[in-house]
Design a protein around this motif. Structure first.
Motif, short mmCIF file in Angstrom:
data_model
loop_
_atom_site.label_atom_id
_atom_site.label_comp_id
_atom_site.label_asym_id
_atom_site.label_seq_id
_atom_site.Cartn_x
_atom_site.Cartn_y
_atom_site.Cartn_z
N GLY A 245 53.63 85.01 36.22
CA GLY A 245 54.49 84.17 37.03
C GLY A 245 53.71 83.41 38.09
N MET B 2 64.04 85.44 40.93
CA MET B 2 62.91 85.03 40.10
C MET B 2 61.59 85.19 40.85
N LEU C 8 57.16 88.43 30.99
CA LEU C 8 56.56 87.60 32.03
C LEU C 8 56.25 88.49 33.23
N THR C 9 55.00 88.83 33.40
CA THR C 9 54.59 89.69 34.51
C THR C 9 54.45 88.88 35.79
N ALA C 10 54.23 89.60 36.89
CA ALA C 10 54.04 88.92 38.17
C ALA C 10 52.79 88.04 38.13
N ARG D 182 65.07 83.43 32.68
CA ARG D 182 64.46 84.68 32.21
C ARG D 182 64.13 84.62 30.72
N ARG E 242 58.94 82.54 29.39
CA ARG E 242 57.81 82.87 28.53
C ARG E 242 57.49 81.72 27.58
N ASP F 189 61.08 89.19 41.11
CA ASP F 189 60.83 89.90 39.84
C ASP F 189 59.63 89.36 39.08
N HIS F 190 59.39 88.04 39.15
CA HIS F 190 58.34 87.44 38.33
C HIS F 190 57.36 86.56 39.12
N HIS F 191 57.50 86.50 40.45
CA HIS F 191 56.65 85.62 41.27
C HIS F 191 56.71 84.18 40.78
N LEU F 192 57.88 83.76 40.33
CA LEU F 192 58.06 82.43 39.75
C LEU F 192 58.84 81.56 40.72
#
Length: 310
Positions: free
Chosen positions: A295, A184, A290-292, A272, A276, A187-190
């Motif tokens: 995120g 996570m 959900l982009t970086a 995932r 959003r 891929d999404h900076h989350l």
């Protein structure tokens, strides 16, 4: 209201019997057999039957009061053994998942560090082999050809047998769950640890049920390992207990791997799918996947601010 309490009492009684009493009763029976037969007469059914017959003819076993006392003692002993197994299972889970191994006592921490370093070394070698096969396949595809994927798949399986991502913990199960946070973030900076409690509040009830079921399956697998530890001392008096211990250990290992993988997969999938929704609920102006950047913004909203000096 009365029917609800009655149904709740029935469910609690069923769980009490299935989780504590029945496994505990089997354990007490095995301990009794171990004490009665020993190594020399380990499989002597006739000797065991004769001894049970003698016990059944005692005054305690033939009176109503004595039978009530024996039943109460068996239930109490079984429940106690079950509670002990549950407690050991929680400890086994903590050691197995090793989420906080950095804070363990020095001896355990050094052991965990050595295991983690060893797993990191094995993973690097396996991952290098897998990436080499991937690069070879990509190069061949540029010429309009295809390589047999068997070797590439075998290399990937060898890598994931060590860990699905670069190892951070001393066990496969711990790294399988940690891999969710790694993916996570990549891929999404989350920040998964910060986002998950909020995502859990948004999940539909059926999704929560599935995740809870997988989590309970993991806990039950750990309790099986605890029962294996409890059966192990019986091997001192009765050698067939070794077979029981080995069976429980192997079953627990297999179930732990399966339950951990299922639980981690559901955690990642739920995050995932619903990250959003969480961003929308918190008022972030973003559309599409959900982009970086989204995120990063979501993580900044969810991670608590650091304490300030008074």
């Amino acid at each position: 209201m009365g029917s609800l309490l009655t149904e709740l009492g029935k469910r609690l009684a069923e769980r009490w019997i299935s989780l504590l009493v029945l496994p505990g009763t089997l354990y007490l029976a095995a301990a009794t057999v171990a004490h009665t037969l020993g190594h020399r007469h380990a499989l002597d059914v006739g000797r065991l039957t004769d001894r049970i017959t003698v016990w059944a003819q005692t005054s305690v076993a033939t009176t109503l009061g004595g039978q009530a006392v024996l039943l109460a003692a068996v239930l109490a002993g079984s429940a106690t053994a079950g509670i002990v197994a549950q407690g050991i299972g929680s400890l086994v889970e903590r050691l197995h998942l090793a989420a906080d191994w950095y804070t363990w006592p020095p001896v355990l921490r050094r052991l965990a560090h050595r295991l983690t370093v060893r797993r990191q070394r094995l993973w690097r070698a396996a991952a290098s082999d897998w990436h080499r096969h991937r690069e070879e396949a990509a190069l061949v595809r540029t010429r309009g050809e295809r390589l047999d994927p068997a070797q590439r798949r075998a290399a990937y399986a060898a890598m994931t047998r060590v860990a699905p991502e670069y190892p951070d913990r001393p066990s496969w199960s711990g790294d399988r769950i940690h891999a969710v946070a790694v993916r996570m973030d990549r891929d999404h900076h989350l920040d998964f640890a910060a986002a998950w409690p909020h995502i859990w509040l948004l999940l539909p009830e059926e999704n929560r049920v599935e995740i809870n079921a997988s989590r309970q399956a993991l806990a039950r697998a750990m309790v099986l390992a605890a029962w294996a530890l409890l059966y192990l001392p019986l091997t001192i008096w009765w050698w067939p207990a070794a077979a029981v211990t080995a069976t429980l250990t192997l079953t627990s290992w297999r179930r732990t791997r399966t339950a951990t993988d299922t639980y981690a997969t559901l955690l990642e999938a739920a995050t995932r799918v619903h990250a959003r929704d969480l961003a929308d609920r918190l008022g972030l102006d973003a559309t599409g996947p959900l982009t970086a950047e989204a995120g990063d913004a979501l993580t900044r909203l969810l991670v608590p601010s650091t304490p300030r000096l008074p």
